[in-house]
Enzyme design. Structure first.
Site, PDB file in Angstrom:
ATOM      1  N   ARG A   1      -6.904  -2.084  10.173  1.00  0.00           N
ATOM      2  CA  ARG A   1      -7.510  -2.373  11.216  1.00  0.00           C
ATOM      3  C   ARG A   1      -8.874  -1.676  11.828  1.00  0.00           C
ATOM      4  NH1 ARG A   1      -9.634  -7.002  11.300  1.00  0.00           N
ATOM      5  NH2 ARG A   1     -10.707  -6.227  14.563  1.00  0.00           N
TER       6      ARG A   1
ATOM      7  N   TYR B   1       0.739   4.328  -2.609  1.00  0.00           N
ATOM      8  CA  TYR B   1       0.310   5.567  -2.048  1.00  0.00           C
ATOM      9  C   TYR B   1      -0.190   6.046  -0.765  1.00  0.00           C
ATOM     10  CZ  TYR B   1      -5.055   6.500  -2.428  1.00  0.00           C
ATOM     11  OH  TYR B   1      -6.524   7.528  -2.174  1.00  0.00           O
ATOM     12  N   ASP B   2       0.562   5.474  -0.032  1.00  0.00           N
ATOM     13  CA  ASP B   2       0.563   5.996   1.377  1.00  0.00           C
ATOM     14  C   ASP B   2       1.274   7.277   1.267  1.00  0.00           C
ATOM     15  OD1 ASP B   2      -1.019   3.745   1.344  1.00  0.00           O
ATOM     16  OD2 ASP B   2      -0.365   3.314   3.509  1.00  0.00           O
TER      17      ASP B   2
ATOM     18  N   ARG C   1       0.534  -1.386  -0.346  1.00  0.00           N
ATOM     19  CA  ARG C   1      -0.064  -0.231  -0.603  1.00  0.00           C
ATOM     20  C   ARG C   1       0.662   1.260   0.172  1.00  0.00           C
ATOM     21  NH1 ARG C   1      -5.431  -1.871   2.752  1.00  0.00           N
ATOM     22  NH2 ARG C   1      -6.083   0.816   2.091  1.00  0.00           N
TER      23      ARG C   1
ATOM     24  N   PHE D   1     -19.219  -4.766  -2.646  1.00  0.00           N
ATOM     25  CA  PHE D   1     -20.630  -5.362  -2.447  1.00  0.00           C
ATOM     26  C   PHE D   1     -21.727  -4.724  -3.036  1.00  0.00           C
ATOM     27  CE2 PHE D   1     -18.606  -5.849   2.059  1.00  0.00           C
ATOM     28  CZ  PHE D   1     -17.589  -6.344   1.998  1.00  0.00           C
TER      29      PHE D   1
ATOM     30  N   ASN E   1     -12.608   7.533   3.454  1.00  0.00           N
ATOM     31  CA  ASN E   1     -13.767   6.761   2.423  1.00  0.00           C
ATOM     32  C   ASN E   1     -14.751   7.003   2.368  1.00  0.00           C
ATOM     33  OD1 ASN E   1     -12.202   4.714   4.196  1.00  0.00           O
ATOM     34  ND2 ASN E   1     -12.878   2.799   2.730  1.00  0.00           N
TER      35      ASN E   1
ATOM     36  N   ARG F   1     -13.080  -1.168  -4.615  1.00  0.00           N
ATOM     37  CA  ARG F   1     -13.384  -1.084  -3.140  1.00  0.00           C
ATOM     38  C   ARG F   1     -14.294  -1.396  -2.540  1.00  0.00           C
ATOM     39  NH1 ARG F   1     -12.184   5.012  -4.263  1.00  0.00           N
ATOM     40  NH2 ARG F   1     -12.612   5.243  -6.045  1.00  0.00           N
TER      41      ARG F   1
ATOM     42  N   GLN G   1     -12.729  -5.863  11.176  1.00  0.00           N
ATOM     43  CA  GLN G   1     -11.837  -4.497  10.486  1.00  0.00           C
ATOM     44  C   GLN G   1     -12.889  -3.616  10.237  1.00  0.00           C
ATOM     45  OE1 GLN G   1     -11.934  -6.951   8.280  1.00  0.00           O
ATOM     46  NE2 GLN G   1     -11.960  -6.409   6.561  1.00  0.00           N
ATOM     47  N   THR G   2     -13.148  -2.148  11.393  1.00  0.00           N
ATOM     48  CA  THR G   2     -13.818  -1.248  10.351  1.00  0.00           C
ATOM     49  C   THR G   2     -13.652  -0.021   9.294  1.00  0.00           C
ATOM     50  OG1 THR G   2     -13.282   0.563  11.574  1.00  0.00           O
ATOM     51  CG2 THR G   2     -14.964  -1.660  13.071  1.00  0.00           C
TER      52      THR G   2
HETATM   53  P1  NAD Z   1     -10.884   7.585  -8.927  1.00  0.00           P
HETATM   54  O1  NAD Z   1     -10.216   6.724  -9.705  1.00  0.00           O
HETATM   55  O2  NAD Z   1     -12.147   7.591  -9.486  1.00  0.00           O
HETATM   56  O3  NAD Z   1     -10.861   9.030 -10.047  1.00  0.00           O
HETATM   57  C1  NAD Z   1      -9.359   9.365  -9.662  1.00  0.00           C
HETATM   58  C2  NAD Z   1      -9.244  10.325 -11.289  1.00  0.00           C
HETATM   59  O4  NAD Z   1      -7.615  10.014 -11.590  1.00  0.00           O
HETATM   60  C3  NAD Z   1      -9.488   8.517 -12.551  1.00  0.00           C
HETATM   61  O5  NAD Z   1     -10.165   9.914 -13.404  1.00  0.00           O
HETATM   62  C4  NAD Z   1      -8.038   8.493 -13.028  1.00  0.00           C
HETATM   63  O6  NAD Z   1      -8.742   8.291 -14.325  1.00  0.00           O
HETATM   64  C5  NAD Z   1      -7.206   9.523 -13.098  1.00  0.00           C
HETATM   65  N1  NAD Z   1      -5.776   9.784 -13.625  1.00  0.00           N
HETATM   66  C6  NAD Z   1      -5.385   8.772 -12.356  1.00  0.00           C
HETATM   67  N2  NAD Z   1      -4.231   9.435 -12.399  1.00  0.00           N
HETATM   68  C7  NAD Z   1      -3.979  10.031 -13.260  1.00  0.00           C
HETATM   69  C8  NAD Z   1      -2.703  10.681 -13.875  1.00  0.00           C
HETATM   70  N3  NAD Z   1      -1.620  10.617 -13.812  1.00  0.00           N
HETATM   71  N4  NAD Z   1      -2.860  12.039 -14.807  1.00  0.00           N
HETATM   72  C9  NAD Z   1      -4.323  11.973 -14.608  1.00  0.00           C
HETATM   73  N5  NAD Z   1      -5.238  11.884 -14.012  1.00  0.00           N
HETATM   74  C10 NAD Z   1      -5.628  11.141 -13.492  1.00  0.00           C
HETATM   75  O7  NAD Z   1     -11.106   7.744  -7.643  1.00  0.00           O
HETATM   76  P2  NAD Z   1     -11.756   8.920  -6.607  1.00  0.00           P
HETATM   77  O8  NAD Z   1     -12.559   8.283  -5.272  1.00  0.00           O
HETATM   78  O9  NAD Z   1     -12.283   9.444  -7.511  1.00  0.00           O
HETATM   79  O10 NAD Z   1     -10.655   9.849  -5.983  1.00  0.00           O
HETATM   80  C11 NAD Z   1     -10.099  11.366  -6.566  1.00  0.00           C
HETATM   81  C12 NAD Z   1      -9.106  11.513  -5.057  1.00  0.00           C
HETATM   82  O11 NAD Z   1      -9.366  11.517  -4.154  1.00  0.00           O
HETATM   83  C13 NAD Z   1      -7.660  10.862  -5.486  1.00  0.00           C
HETATM   84  O12 NAD Z   1      -7.033  11.362  -5.486  1.00  0.00           O
HETATM   85  C14 NAD Z   1      -7.746   9.942  -3.733  1.00  0.00           C
HETATM   86  O13 NAD Z   1      -6.434   9.092  -3.701  1.00  0.00           O
HETATM   87  C15 NAD Z   1      -8.577  11.337  -3.240  1.00  0.00           C
HETATM   88  N6  NAD Z   1      -9.201   9.695  -2.016  1.00  0.00           N
HETATM   89  C16 NAD Z   1     -10.436   9.163  -2.275  1.00  0.00           C
HETATM   90  C17 NAD Z   1     -11.391   8.622  -1.846  1.00  0.00           C
HETATM   91  C18 NAD Z   1     -12.097   7.894  -2.083  1.00  0.00           C
HETATM   92  O14 NAD Z   1     -13.075   7.127  -0.827  1.00  0.00           O
HETATM   93  N7  NAD Z   1     -12.626   7.641  -3.036  1.00  0.00           N
HETATM   94  C19 NAD Z   1     -10.875   8.570  -0.295  1.00  0.00           C
HETATM   95  C20 NAD Z   1      -9.872   9.425  -0.328  1.00  0.00           C
HETATM   96  C21 NAD Z   1      -8.933   9.736  -0.983  1.00  0.00           C
HETATM   97  N1  UDP Z   2     -12.973  -5.399   1.485  1.00  0.00           N
HETATM   98  C1  UDP Z   2     -14.042  -6.288   1.010  1.00  0.00           C
HETATM   99  N2  UDP Z   2     -13.629  -7.605   0.521  1.00  0.00           N
HETATM  100  C2  UDP Z   2     -14.289  -6.403  -0.612  1.00  0.00           C
HETATM  101  C3  UDP Z   2     -13.204  -4.920  -1.071  1.00  0.00           C
HETATM  102  C4  UDP Z   2     -12.786  -4.339   0.316  1.00  0.00           C
HETATM  103  O1  UDP Z   2     -13.759  -6.982   2.762  1.00  0.00           O
HETATM  104  O2  UDP Z   2     -14.745  -6.975  -1.955  1.00  0.00           O
HETATM  105  C5  UDP Z   2     -12.263  -4.864   3.172  1.00  0.00           C
HETATM  106  C6  UDP Z   2     -10.702  -4.285   1.877  1.00  0.00           C
HETATM  107  O3  UDP Z   2     -10.298  -5.559   2.877  1.00  0.00           O
HETATM  108  C7  UDP Z   2     -11.183  -3.218   3.823  1.00  0.00           C
HETATM  109  C8  UDP Z   2     -12.488  -2.391   3.804  1.00  0.00           C
HETATM  110  O4  UDP Z   2     -13.496  -3.230   2.361  1.00  0.00           O
HETATM  111  O5  UDP Z   2     -10.552  -3.680   4.532  1.00  0.00           O
HETATM  112  C9  UDP Z   2     -12.580  -1.424   3.261  1.00  0.00           C
HETATM  113  O6  UDP Z   2     -12.236  -1.465   1.562  1.00  0.00           O
HETATM  114  P1  UDP Z   2     -11.221   0.067   0.329  1.00  0.00           P
HETATM  115  O7  UDP Z   2     -10.871  -1.052  -1.002  1.00  0.00           O
HETATM  116  O8  UDP Z   2     -12.846   0.188  -0.050  1.00  0.00           O
HETATM  117  O9  UDP Z   2     -10.822   1.019   0.956  1.00  0.00           O
HETATM  118  P2  UDP Z   2      -9.306   1.010   2.159  1.00  0.00           P
HETATM  119  O10 UDP Z   2      -9.057  -0.275   2.648  1.00  0.00           O
HETATM  120  O11 UDP Z   2      -8.143   1.462   1.346  1.00  0.00           O
HETATM  121  O12 UDP Z   2      -9.973   1.621   2.836  1.00  0.00           O
END
Ligand code: NAD
Ligand code: UDP
Ligand code: UDP
Length: 315
Positions: free
Chosen positions: A278, A148-149, A145, A194, A177, A189, A212-213
């Site tokens: 977790r 990303y992180d 991870r 689901f 999330n 996701r 996990q929550t």
């Molecule tokens: P998403 O994957 O639906 O959207 C991301 C978009 O970025 C996509 O359209 C993808 O094609 C585009 N993209 C990826 N790499 C690119 C690049 N190099 N150049 C141009 N475009 C690029 O995801 P999302 O859920 O809409 O997330 C949007 C942002 O919010 C992300 O930065 C993500 O890390 C952040 N974020 C989302 C969540 C969530 O729960 N949805 C949580 C935390 C952070």
């Molecule tokens: N998860 C799951 N089944 C799935 C997809 C995800 O149980 O089909 C779990 C995953 O392991 C995590 C939580 O749901 O514990 C949230 O996962 P997600 O990928 O949506 O987001 P993130 O882990 O980045 O919060």
């Protein structure tokens, strides 16, 4: 011609959150450039906006320099689902780091205000619960991870260095999330997986034992939070948590989705991915105090709207 308020660049505008943001910004009378490389996003998310003369779609990858003239930048480009960000981890880091440098360089040249979509992932597998912004996190720097992180953590560092070194106006939001319509059905996701499984009466795949929550925020609430943050005073840089503080186990989520979708799906348990956090729950006191913001849509209502979206999509 109608006077537009601001010229705004949304990177990742074809994605889940970006498409909702573009729609809101247009509704408020702005001129929007929606930039995307369509890795996880899709033109269909913004199809209904393409006729709007104040909306412009641009295919571009933010790891390459970009020269446009705007007043504000929302930097959302980055795959957000573990499946997609782990598909090409080096590219994920480049998007987070080179992409942030390019967008910050752009913001510096044109003196634009810039929002960064950071994430609760900066807290890693948190030892402090719920997570306040002051918590520095518990992140594995070499795991699956980490692209990303650590990429998002480095992006935060870059934002604060540009702020200190070049007096840039920055806004760093740590998004927890979020779910809702326009999520990619193949995104991987938990909410989209689901719901798609439930609607197809296929087994619901819980990773681990489901204890996990996570805390799930409906997309409209999140977008409202981002807009309030962007409109707040320049002294408020964040980082600020944006998310819904109501916490659920993944097993509770599965049961609720089966119930709301009226599904006959069974539940199957699969191995938990490496470094899966977790627990996750935002402390949103800062956002409440500085932005007068808190989520309004509960999980039941948000899931109903999302299930309806997927029903239409899959039909
Ligand atoms: P998403 O994957 O639906 O959207 C991301 C978009 O970025 C996509 O359209 C993808 O094609 C585009 N993209 C990826 N790499 C690119 C690049 N190099 N150049 C141009 N475009 C690029 O995801 P999302 O859920 O809409 O997330 C949007 C942002 O919010 C992300 O930065 C993500 O890390 C952040 N974020 C989302 C969540 C969530 O729960 N949805 C949580 C935390 C952070
Ligand atoms: N998860 C799951 N089944 C799935 C997809 C995800 O149980 O089909 C779990 C995953 O392991 C995590 C939580 O749901 O514990 C949230 O996962 P997600 O990928 O949506 O987001 P993130 O882990 O980045 O919060
Ligand atoms: N950049 C960009 N658009 C601009 C200005 C800069 O994409 O309008 C990119 C440029 O490629 C550079 C990066 O942003 O590599 C960082 O710019 P900055 O001015 O901070 O650094 P420098 O160019 O001095 O390395």
């Amino acid at each position: 011609m109608k006077q537009t308020q601001k010229k705004i660049l949304v990177t990742g505008g074809g994605g889940f959150l970006g498409s909702h943001l573009c729609e809101r910004l247009l509704k408020e009378g702005n001129d929007v450039i929606c930039l995307d490389n369509f890795f996880t996003g899709s033109r269909s998310n913004v199809l209904h906006l393409l006729d709007n003369p104040f909306f412009e779609m641009m295919r571009h990858d933010i790891t390459f320099p970009l020269y446009v003239e705007v007043d504000e930048i929302y930097n959302l480009a980055c795959p957000a689902s573990p499946v997609h960000y782990q598909f090409n981890p080096v590219k994920t880091i480049k998007t987070n780091v080179h992409g942030a440098i390019n967008m910050l360089g752009l913001a510096k040249r044109i003196r634009a205000k810039i929002f960064q979509a950071s994430t609760s992932e900066v807290y890693g597998d948190p030892a402090v619960h719920p997570q306040p912004e002051t918590y520095w996190g518990h992140v594995n720097p070499i795991g699956i991870r980490s692209c990303y992180d650590e990429g998002k953590r480095c992006a935060e560092t870059l934002f604060f260095d540009y702020y200190r070194q070049h007096s840039l106006r920055i806004k760093v939001g740590r998004i927890f999330n979020t779910y809702g319509p326009n999520m990619n059905p193949d995104d991987g996701r938990v909410v989209s997986n689901f719901i798609v499984q439930a609607l197809n009466n296929r087994p619901i795949t819980i990773y681990g034992d489901g204890s996990q929550t996570r805390s799930f925020c409906y997309v409209d609430d999140l977008i409202e939070g981002i807009l309030r943050f962007m409109a707040s005073g320049d002294d408020f840089t964040g980082p600020v948590n944006l998310g819904n503080p109501t916490e659920f186990t993944i097993l509770e989520l599965a049961r609720q989705i089966i119930d709301l979708a009226g599904s006959g799906s069974s539940i199957v348990f699969e191995p938990l991915p490496e470094d899966d956090p977790r627990q996750r729950r935002p402390d949103i006191r800062l956002a409440k105090e500085r932005l007068n913001w808190e989520p309004r849509v509960g999980l039941g209502e948000g899931l109903r709207r999302t299930i309806e979206y997927f029903e239409n999509l899959l039909r």
